[in-house]
Design a protein around this motif. Structure first.
Motif, short mmCIF file in Angstrom:
data_model
loop_
_atom_site.label_atom_id
_atom_site.label_comp_id
_atom_site.label_asym_id
_atom_site.label_seq_id
_atom_site.Cartn_x
_atom_site.Cartn_y
_atom_site.Cartn_z
N THR A 76 -54.04 -40.61 -25.52
CA THR A 76 -54.13 -39.17 -25.29
C THR A 76 -52.89 -38.55 -25.90
OG1 THR A 76 -55.41 -39.42 -23.25
CG2 THR A 76 -54.17 -37.37 -23.51
N ALA A 77 -53.07 -37.50 -26.68
CA ALA A 77 -51.94 -36.80 -27.30
C ALA A 77 -51.74 -35.45 -26.60
CB ALA A 77 -52.20 -36.58 -28.78
N ILE A 78 -50.51 -35.23 -26.14
CA ILE A 78 -50.18 -34.00 -25.43
C ILE A 78 -48.93 -33.39 -26.07
CG2 ILE A 78 -49.47 -32.99 -23.21
CD1 ILE A 78 -50.99 -35.29 -21.85
N ALA A 79 -48.96 -32.09 -26.32
CA ALA A 79 -47.80 -31.41 -26.87
C ALA A 79 -46.67 -31.44 -25.84
CB ALA A 79 -48.16 -29.97 -27.24
N LYS A 80 -45.57 -32.05 -26.19
CA LYS A 80 -44.39 -32.08 -25.30
C LYS A 80 -43.67 -30.73 -25.38
CE LYS A 80 -40.18 -34.65 -24.31
NZ LYS A 80 -39.35 -35.80 -24.68
N THR A 81 -43.65 -30.16 -26.56
CA THR A 81 -43.06 -28.84 -26.81
C THR A 81 -44.12 -28.00 -27.53
OG1 THR A 81 -42.22 -29.43 -29.00
CG2 THR A 81 -40.76 -29.87 -27.11
N ASP A 82 -43.85 -26.73 -27.73
CA ASP A 82 -44.73 -25.96 -28.59
C ASP A 82 -44.73 -26.63 -29.96
OD1 ASP A 82 -45.10 -24.21 -26.51
OD2 ASP A 82 -43.83 -22.63 -27.34
N CYS A 83 -45.91 -26.73 -30.57
CA CYS A 83 -46.06 -27.48 -31.82
C CYS A 83 -46.85 -26.71 -32.86
CB CYS A 83 -46.81 -28.79 -31.56
SG CYS A 83 -45.93 -29.94 -30.52
N LEU A 84 -46.55 -27.03 -34.11
CA LEU A 84 -47.33 -26.57 -35.24
C LEU A 84 -47.81 -27.83 -35.95
CD1 LEU A 84 -48.31 -24.25 -37.07
CD2 LEU A 84 -46.16 -24.50 -38.35
N LEU A 85 -49.13 -27.98 -36.05
CA LEU A 85 -49.72 -29.19 -36.60
C LEU A 85 -50.59 -28.89 -37.81
CD1 LEU A 85 -50.93 -30.92 -33.30
CD2 LEU A 85 -48.71 -31.14 -34.43
N ALA A 86 -50.51 -29.76 -38.82
CA ALA A 86 -51.45 -29.75 -39.94
C ALA A 86 -52.55 -30.74 -39.58
CB ALA A 86 -50.75 -30.17 -41.22
N ILE A 87 -53.77 -30.43 -39.97
CA ILE A 87 -54.92 -31.24 -39.57
C ILE A 87 -55.68 -31.68 -40.82
CG2 ILE A 87 -57.09 -31.22 -38.29
CD1 ILE A 87 -55.70 -29.08 -36.49
N MET A 88 -56.09 -32.95 -40.85
CA MET A 88 -56.80 -33.51 -42.00
C MET A 88 -58.03 -34.26 -41.51
SD MET A 88 -55.37 -36.26 -44.80
CE MET A 88 -54.44 -35.14 -45.83
N ASP A 89 -59.19 -33.95 -42.10
CA ASP A 89 -60.42 -34.67 -41.74
C ASP A 89 -60.53 -35.95 -42.56
OD1 ASP A 89 -61.44 -33.99 -44.27
OD2 ASP A 89 -62.72 -32.40 -43.49
N GLN A 90 -61.57 -36.74 -42.28
CA GLN A 90 -61.71 -38.05 -42.91
C GLN A 90 -61.89 -37.97 -44.42
OE1 GLN A 90 -65.15 -40.54 -41.99
NE2 GLN A 90 -63.80 -42.32 -41.95
N SER A 91 -62.68 -37.03 -44.90
CA SER A 91 -62.91 -36.96 -46.35
C SER A 91 -61.61 -36.62 -47.09
CB SER A 91 -64.02 -35.97 -46.69
OG SER A 91 -63.64 -34.66 -46.34
N ARG A 92 -60.81 -35.73 -46.54
CA ARG A 92 -59.52 -35.39 -47.18
C ARG A 92 -58.52 -36.54 -47.02
NH1 ARG A 92 -60.17 -30.59 -49.15
NH2 ARG A 92 -61.32 -28.98 -48.07
N PHE A 93 -58.59 -37.24 -45.90
CA PHE A 93 -57.73 -38.41 -45.70
C PHE A 93 -58.03 -39.47 -46.76
CE2 PHE A 93 -57.37 -42.69 -43.79
CZ PHE A 93 -56.00 -42.74 -43.58
N LEU A 94 -59.31 -39.77 -46.95
CA LEU A 94 -59.69 -40.78 -47.95
C LEU A 94 -59.29 -40.33 -49.36
CD1 LEU A 94 -63.16 -41.85 -46.53
CD2 LEU A 94 -60.99 -43.10 -46.39
N PHE A 95 -59.45 -39.06 -49.65
CA PHE A 95 -59.03 -38.52 -50.95
C PHE A 95 -57.52 -38.68 -51.12
CE2 PHE A 95 -57.51 -35.10 -53.69
CZ PHE A 95 -58.29 -35.29 -54.83
N ALA A 96 -56.75 -38.32 -50.09
CA ALA A 96 -55.29 -38.41 -50.17
C ALA A 96 -54.85 -39.85 -50.36
CB ALA A 96 -54.65 -37.81 -48.93
N VAL A 97 -55.50 -40.78 -49.66
CA VAL A 97 -55.15 -42.20 -49.79
C VAL A 97 -55.44 -42.67 -51.22
CG1 VAL A 97 -55.84 -44.53 -49.09
CG2 VAL A 97 -55.38 -42.78 -47.36
#
Length: 122
Positions: A76-97
């Motif tokens: 489980t992931a919980i923000a410990k502080t206020d956070c700004l996150l970038a998000i990547m889906d599987q197709s973009r992950f595979l492309f980046a790899v």
């Protein structure tokens, strides 16, 4: 070389997402279809009701759900502080790899670093 979180930011087309301190980002055992890069803030990873790790800006997390056949979250992931996150889906992950091998190596290093820290704490 870019940190993995910065590479995630480069390969996404959706805006970064803000999470308030205490907000749940995802839950252990649930299906996942994106990974995250921490641009600002800190994230706690919980397993079986215990904090196992705190991640900081530059770290990536949640990528396990993109490579595991059952696509479930291992923590489980919980923000410990206020956070700004970038998000990547599987197709973009595979492309980046595929297009950015250093990204793949940095993600592997992130996993390896986490595993080493957990082994030291046993």
């Amino acid at each position: 070389m870019l940190q993995p979180a910065e590479t995630v930011k480069l390969f996404v087309k959706q805006p970064e997402q803000h999470y308030a301190a205490g907000q749940v980002i995802f839950e252990e055992g649930k299906l996942g279809d994106v990974m995250f890069g921490i641009l600002q803030g800190e994230i706690e990873l919980w397993v079986n009701g215990k904090v196992v790790e705190t991640l900081i800006a530059g770290d990536v997390f949640g990528e396990g759900a993109l490579v595991q056949p059952d696509r479930t979250r291992a923590s489980t992931a919980i923000a410990k502080t206020d956070c700004l996150l970038a998000i990547m889906d599987q197709s973009r992950f595979l492309f980046a790899v595929q297009q950015t091998p250093m990204f793949a190596l940095e993600v592997l290093k992130s996993y390896s670093d986490r595993l080493r820290r957990m082994k030291r704490s046993l």
